[in-house]
Design a protein around this motif. Structure first.
Motif, PDB file in Angstrom:
ATOM      1  N   ASP A   1     -17.056   0.899  12.535  1.00  0.00           N
ATOM      2  CA  ASP A   1     -17.943   1.546  11.585  1.00  0.00           C
ATOM      3  C   ASP A   1     -18.463   0.510  10.588  1.00  0.00           C
ATOM      4  O   ASP A   1     -17.722  -0.353  10.127  1.00  0.00           O
ATOM      5  N   SER A   2     -19.735   0.611  10.243  1.00  0.00           N
ATOM      6  CA  SER A   2     -20.346  -0.386   9.359  1.00  0.00           C
ATOM      7  C   SER A   2     -19.987  -0.170   7.891  1.00  0.00           C
ATOM      8  O   SER A   2     -20.267  -1.041   7.056  1.00  0.00           O
ATOM      9  N   TYR A   3     -19.388   0.969   7.570  1.00  0.00           N
ATOM     10  CA  TYR A   3     -18.933   1.203   6.201  1.00  0.00           C
ATOM     11  C   TYR A   3     -17.519   1.770   6.248  1.00  0.00           C
ATOM     12  O   TYR A   3     -17.266   2.801   6.880  1.00  0.00           O
ATOM     13  N   LEU A   4     -16.593   1.082   5.588  1.00  0.00           N
ATOM     14  CA  LEU A   4     -15.195   1.495   5.567  1.00  0.00           C
ATOM     15  C   LEU A   4     -14.806   1.933   4.169  1.00  0.00           C
ATOM     16  O   LEU A   4     -15.243   1.342   3.181  1.00  0.00           O
ATOM     17  N   THR A   5     -13.976   2.957   4.084  1.00  0.00           N
ATOM     18  CA  THR A   5     -13.497   3.433   2.789  1.00  0.00           C
ATOM     19  C   THR A   5     -11.974   3.388   2.755  1.00  0.00           C
ATOM     20  O   THR A   5     -11.310   3.325   3.792  1.00  0.00           O
ATOM     21  N   GLY A   6     -11.458   3.447   1.558  1.00  0.00           N
ATOM     22  CA  GLY A   6     -10.021   3.457   1.362  1.00  0.00           C
ATOM     23  C   GLY A   6      -9.704   3.411  -0.109  1.00  0.00           C
ATOM     24  O   GLY A   6     -10.599   3.390  -0.955  1.00  0.00           O
ATOM     25  N   ALA A   7      -8.436   3.404  -0.430  1.00  0.00           N
ATOM     26  CA  ALA A   7      -8.031   3.350  -1.830  1.00  0.00           C
ATOM     27  C   ALA A   7      -8.530   2.062  -2.472  1.00  0.00           C
ATOM     28  O   ALA A   7      -8.518   0.995  -1.850  1.00  0.00           O
ATOM     29  N   SER A   8      -8.950   2.181  -3.722  1.00  0.00           N
ATOM     30  CA  SER A   8      -9.459   1.010  -4.427  1.00  0.00           C
ATOM     31  C   SER A   8      -8.417  -0.093  -4.523  1.00  0.00           C
ATOM     32  O   SER A   8      -8.726  -1.280  -4.405  1.00  0.00           O
ATOM     33  N   THR A   9      -7.151   0.284  -4.698  1.00  0.00           N
ATOM     34  CA  THR A   9      -6.086  -0.711  -4.841  1.00  0.00           C
ATOM     35  C   THR A   9      -5.841  -1.484  -3.560  1.00  0.00           C
ATOM     36  O   THR A   9      -5.241  -2.563  -3.591  1.00  0.00           O
ATOM     37  N   ALA A  10      -6.279  -0.939  -2.398  1.00  0.00           N
ATOM     38  CA  ALA A  10      -6.087  -1.625  -1.120  1.00  0.00           C
ATOM     39  C   ALA A  10      -7.279  -2.513  -0.750  1.00  0.00           C
ATOM     40  O   ALA A  10      -7.242  -3.197   0.273  1.00  0.00           O
ATOM     41  N   ASN A  11      -8.323  -2.495  -1.582  1.00  0.00           N
ATOM     42  CA  ASN A  11      -9.499  -3.314  -1.331  1.00  0.00           C
ATOM     43  C   ASN A  11      -9.221  -4.718  -1.860  1.00  0.00           C
ATOM     44  O   ASN A  11      -9.766  -5.163  -2.866  1.00  0.00           O
ATOM     45  N   GLN A  12      -8.350  -5.455  -1.151  1.00  0.00           N
ATOM     46  CA  GLN A  12      -7.638  -6.573  -1.745  1.00  0.00           C
ATOM     47  C   GLN A  12      -8.516  -7.742  -2.159  1.00  0.00           C
ATOM     48  O   GLN A  12      -8.223  -8.409  -3.160  1.00  0.00           O
TER      49      GLN A  12
END
Length: 381
Positions: A213-224
């Motif tokens: 997928d060209s756009y991934l989401t997740g918890a902000s804290t895991a966006n390392q």
């Protein structure tokens, strides 16, 4: 050819890297011996003609008056180089140790935690997020970093970071400039990234063979990648502003209301943006040391981003046509040239004109102007 050699020498590239760049980008095949001869003829050397110690001390002492008090000697050395000072890293360390012994002791007590990470190449994945530590004072920062090179793609301060059209505007400005978009964008689950998500997927709609997928989401804290950089930004820059604005609040000169926020934005928004630009510029030109994670390349972010061939990879930018970019632009809003509410901006300019005041050139002048404007306007209410 000589001008390219001088440019890459000042950028900090090693002999082998300069030869590779000249060959790949400019079709100049130069031996290392000839390269050294050209550098010698132009008086370019890394270990001679150092800047005088007095100039170095003056520069560092000036930096220590503001957010430079947060810098370690490696980052201060990078800022010296970026500002045209030819100095030894050891001299910088000793000067900081002498001028700011308390800061040295505090930084020495800290420890850096590292996490493994992998990206295939530049523009394979961008990480975007907002930095809210100055949001209580009316300054909303949004940034994006390339996962492979760690180059800052954008770093903007404005009155909001919650408007998806504005964040989409940040994204589309860069896509327009690069004439392409990344393979993947990683953001958090907030609604402010909705336009970026839609634009990113729209640009990849004709790439049906892509499995990721060209756009991934997740918890902000895991966006390392971007989360680590926010910690760096606070340590090297934002802690100064947080402390400065916090003192205003604690002493009763900032109540968090519409007027106080607008006045602080009027006085300080330009200075905050200038400091963000300066931090991003120095970061993109500084040298990232090799880490234990062998998947992480080391070097200068600008070089890693612009010359992926040196790291045995390629640029993963996906080309985007002008018509598609323009269609997305029509759905965006962009930052206005004024830093705050239009009515407050107009009123402040009138007061400054009548009082024959000069625009602030540093944070302390900005705070003095804020106090003056606050007193004048409150007296009129």
């Amino acid at each position: 050819m000589e001008q390219f050699i001088e440019f890459y020498f000042e950028l900090g590239l090693k002999y082998k890297e300069m030869r590779s760049v000249l060959s790949l980008k400019h079709d100049f095949d130069v031996s290392e011996r000839h390269l050294k001869r050209i550098l010698r003829e132009r008086g370019l050397t890394r270990r001679k003609n150092y800047t005088g110690l007095v100039d170095l001390v003056d520069f560092i002492r000036n930096q220590l008056q503001y957010s430079g008090q947060l810098h370690g000697y490696r980052w201060m050395y990078a800022k010296c180089r970026e500002n045209g000072l030819r100095v030894r890293k050891e001299d910088v360390r000793l000067v900081i140790k002498e001028l700011d012994p308390t800061g040295v002791s505090m930084r020495r007590a800290r420890r850096l935690r590292r996490r493994n990470y992998f990206a295939k190449g530049p523009n394979f994945i961008w990480h975007l997020d907002s930095y809210d530590k100055l949001k209580p004072y009316g300054f909303c920062i949004n940034g994006c970093i390339d996962g492979f090179s760690r180059k800052i793609i954008w770093l903007n301060a404005y009155t909001t970071s919650s408007d998806p059209k504005l964040i989409g505007g940040y994204y589309i400005e860069v896509v327009d400039r690069l004439t392409g978009c990344p393979r993947v964008v990683r953001g958090d689950l907030g609604t402010e990234n909705g336009h970026v998500r839609d634009f990113q997927r729209f640009f990849h709609i004709n790439h049906g063979n892509e499995t990721l997928d060209s756009y991934l989401t997740g918890a902000s804290t895991a966006n390392q990648r971007i989360e680590y950089w926010w910690g760096f930004l606070r340590k090297e820059c934002m802690a100064f502003w947080i402390s400065l604005f916090g003192d205003l609040r604690d002493n009763g000169f900032f109540d968090g209301g519409f007027l106080d926020k607008g006045l602080l934005q009027f006085c300080c928004m330009g200075l905050v943006q200038d400091e963000l630009d300066d931090t991003a510029k120095v970061w993109n030109a500084h040298n990232i040391r090799q880490s234990k994670n062998i998947s992480n390349p080391s070097g200068r972010p600008s070089v890693m981003y612009g010359l992926p061939e040196l790291y045995l990879t390629r640029n993963f930018l996906t080309s985007v046509d002008t018509e598609s970019v323009q269609s997305c632009k029509n759905e965006c809003t962009f930052r206005r040239p004024i830093p705050c509410d239009p009515d407050i901006n107009e009123l402040c300019n009138i007061i400054i004109s009548e009082s024959t005041l000069d625009p602030p050139r540093d944070p302390y002048q900005a705070v003095n102007l804020y106090m003056h404007l606050r007193d004048v306007i409150r007296a009129l209410l």
